[in-house]
Enzyme design. Structure first.
Site, PDB file in Angstrom:
ATOM      1  N   TYR A 141      62.569  43.800  15.440  1.00  0.00           N
ATOM      2  CA  TYR A 141      60.791  43.073  15.364  1.00  0.00           C
ATOM      3  C   TYR A 141      60.292  43.586  14.025  1.00  0.00           C
ATOM      4  O   TYR A 141      59.965  44.586  13.714  1.00  0.00           O
ATOM      5  CB  TYR A 141      60.274  43.627  16.440  1.00  0.00           C
ATOM      6  N   ASP A 236      61.357  49.573   8.760  1.00  0.00           N
ATOM      7  CA  ASP A 236      60.144  48.985   9.381  1.00  0.00           C
ATOM      8  C   ASP A 236      59.822  50.189  10.336  1.00  0.00           C
ATOM      9  O   ASP A 236      60.130  50.372  11.361  1.00  0.00           O
ATOM     10  CB  ASP A 236      60.303  47.900  10.264  1.00  0.00           C
ATOM     11  N   LYS A 264      49.860  50.440  12.610  1.00  0.00           N
ATOM     12  CA  LYS A 264      49.317  50.984  13.573  1.00  0.00           C
ATOM     13  C   LYS A 264      48.745  52.257  13.553  1.00  0.00           C
ATOM     14  O   LYS A 264      47.656  52.335  13.217  1.00  0.00           O
ATOM     15  CB  LYS A 264      50.506  51.184  14.629  1.00  0.00           C
TER      16      LYS A 264
END
Ligand code: PLP
Length: 433
Positions: A141, A236, A264
């Site tokens: 993702y 990532d 985040k």
């Protein structure tokens, strides 16, 4: 245990949402709950039901909701201005903190979301290598860009390295620009790299893919091959950054990429993300170093936003204190162990996979090494389990328990009670099938 109460107020909000939002949602969690507030490791819905929160805003709230130090930092900044579109000392201090913490980070460029960070990281690799193709991993993702939505969650996986678009609206030509490889399969990855080395701009990977840890030696071997061929490796770390260790998954697994993306946690619950990495690659953001030809245009209205930066800095200050990661890991280990034990005792074909700060159940007894392994899990059973848990005061996403520094022994106890009761019901439901 009884089902949660639904107030007219919450039902009214759900109905309003259905009218004005497609699918009645912001696109994230299902439309059947509206969150009113959060504190520490708990949240409350608009009907007043309390939940132990393992959703944690999809990860950012690692130190818990409404942490007094984060709140104070934000409150101090608000009257001084909330966005400037110009350098500000808090953004600079946050970049310094990231450079000090994250092994690959020599320089940092701020953006607003993880999607953007991944999109630009891939573009930096293209600008640096002067090639077009990016290799990603099936099931990996990297946000919602056209490039990232290639074989994130294919229903019918194709033949490697052909990607399958995950969404309508993606130009057909994007398929030609992305190569897809199986996670944890170094032989296949190595042969794809050898075959395509002259076209490859870079490789992007979640070092911990969704819930799947890297097999021993996989990231090290990937690092070695990419270095041999001079192909940039991008981690990532939008999820794992500052969660698996203060230096992220690259510190935790001991492998340093060329670039990484962060999001985040570094925004402390506010919109902020970043690309960080080697200075010679980050140079592409600086026209004075690379000239018109090599320059990568990048501007963002909220980049380095001071409110997000102070929230991020306060969060990192809390995480830097001795014992913070020991506590997160101890809580995660206890939860993971308890859930594994209960599922085993109930005789369910299930396993708890992940690392202590981030894990979930997969209802399959086969070893999970890659995306195709996760497809063998019983998704319907997981959805039922999640639903039973929601009724018992556990808030989580479809497939993740995010553990927080704020979770207490009482949160663990409540969670274990909810698991025990939900597993009992699941077993009875399966008997009645
Ligand atoms: C590994 C990973 N990369 C990128 C993203 C995208 O981040 P954002 O939702 O901030 O665009 C996410 C979001 O969950 C993610 O988990």
């Amino acid at each position: 245990m009884s089902a949660r109460i639904r107030s007219d107020n919450e039902l009214g909000l759900i109905a309003n949402a259905k009218r004005v939002l497609p699918g009645g949602t912001f696109g994230n969690l299902a439309a059947d709950v509206v969150i009113r507030e959060g504190s520490g490791g708990r949240v409350w819905d608009e009907s007043g039901n309390e939940y132990v929160d393992f959703l944690l805003g999809s990860g950012p709230m690692l130190v818990g909701h409404g942490h007094p130090e984060v709140t104070a930092a934000v409150q101090a900044q608000l009257p001084l201005g909330t966005t400037f579109f110009a350098n500000n000392r808090h953004g600079i201090a946050l970049a310094e903190a990231i450079v000090a913490a994250v092994p690959c980070a020599e320089q940092v460029r701020f953006v607003t979301s993880g999607t953007e960070a991944d999109l630009y990281a891939m573009r930096v690799a293209r600008a640096f290598r002067k090639r077009d193709k990016i290799l990603k991993f099936e099931g990996g993702y990297h946000g919602m860009s056209d490039y990232a939505l290639m074989s994130l969650a294919p229903k019918r996986p194709g033949n490697f390295p052909q990607g399958v678009p995950d969404s309508a609206g993606i130009p057909h030509s994007v398929r030609e620009e992305m190569l897809v490889a199986p996670f944890n399969d170094i032989e296949t990855v190595a042969s794809l790299i050898r075959e395509h080395r002259d076209e490859l701009a870079g490789i992007i990977i979640e070092p911990f893919q969704r819930l799947i840890p890297p097999a021993p030696g996989f990231l090290q071997a990937l690092r070695k091959i990419t270095a041999e061929h001079g192909i940039p490796l991008i981690f990532d770390e939008v999820v794992t950054g500052f969660r698996f260790a203060y230096g992220g998954a690259q510190e935790y697994y001991g492998v340093t990429p060329d670039l990484c993306t962060l999001g985040k946690v570094i925004g402390g619950g506010f919109p902020l993300a970043a690309i960080a990495g080697r200075a010679d690659m980050m140079a592409h953001f600086d026209k004075s170093l690379v000239g018109d030809e090599g320059f990568l245009m990048q501007v963002g209205t909220l980049s380095g936003n001071p409110v997000a930066a102070v929230a991020g800095l306060a969060t990192l200050n809390i995480l830097k204190r001795p014992g913070a990661y020991e506590r997160i890991f101890a809580t995660g280990r206890e939860l993971k162990g308890a859930l594994s034990e209960m599922l085993k005792r109930a005789g369910l074909p299930a396993q708890v996979i992940g690392e202590p700060p981030l894990f979930d159940v997969v209802f399959s007894s086969e070893e999970i090494r890659d995306y195709r392994g996760t497809l063998r899990g019983d998704a319907e059973l997981l959805a039922q389990f999640n639903k039973l848990l929601r009724e018992r005061g556990i808030m989580k996403g479809e497939s993740k328990y995010y553990v927080s520094l704020a979770h207490t022994a009482d949160d663990t106890r409540r969670t274990c009670e909810a698991w025990a009761s939900a597993i009992d019901e699941l077993v009875n439901m399966r008997k009645g099938r």
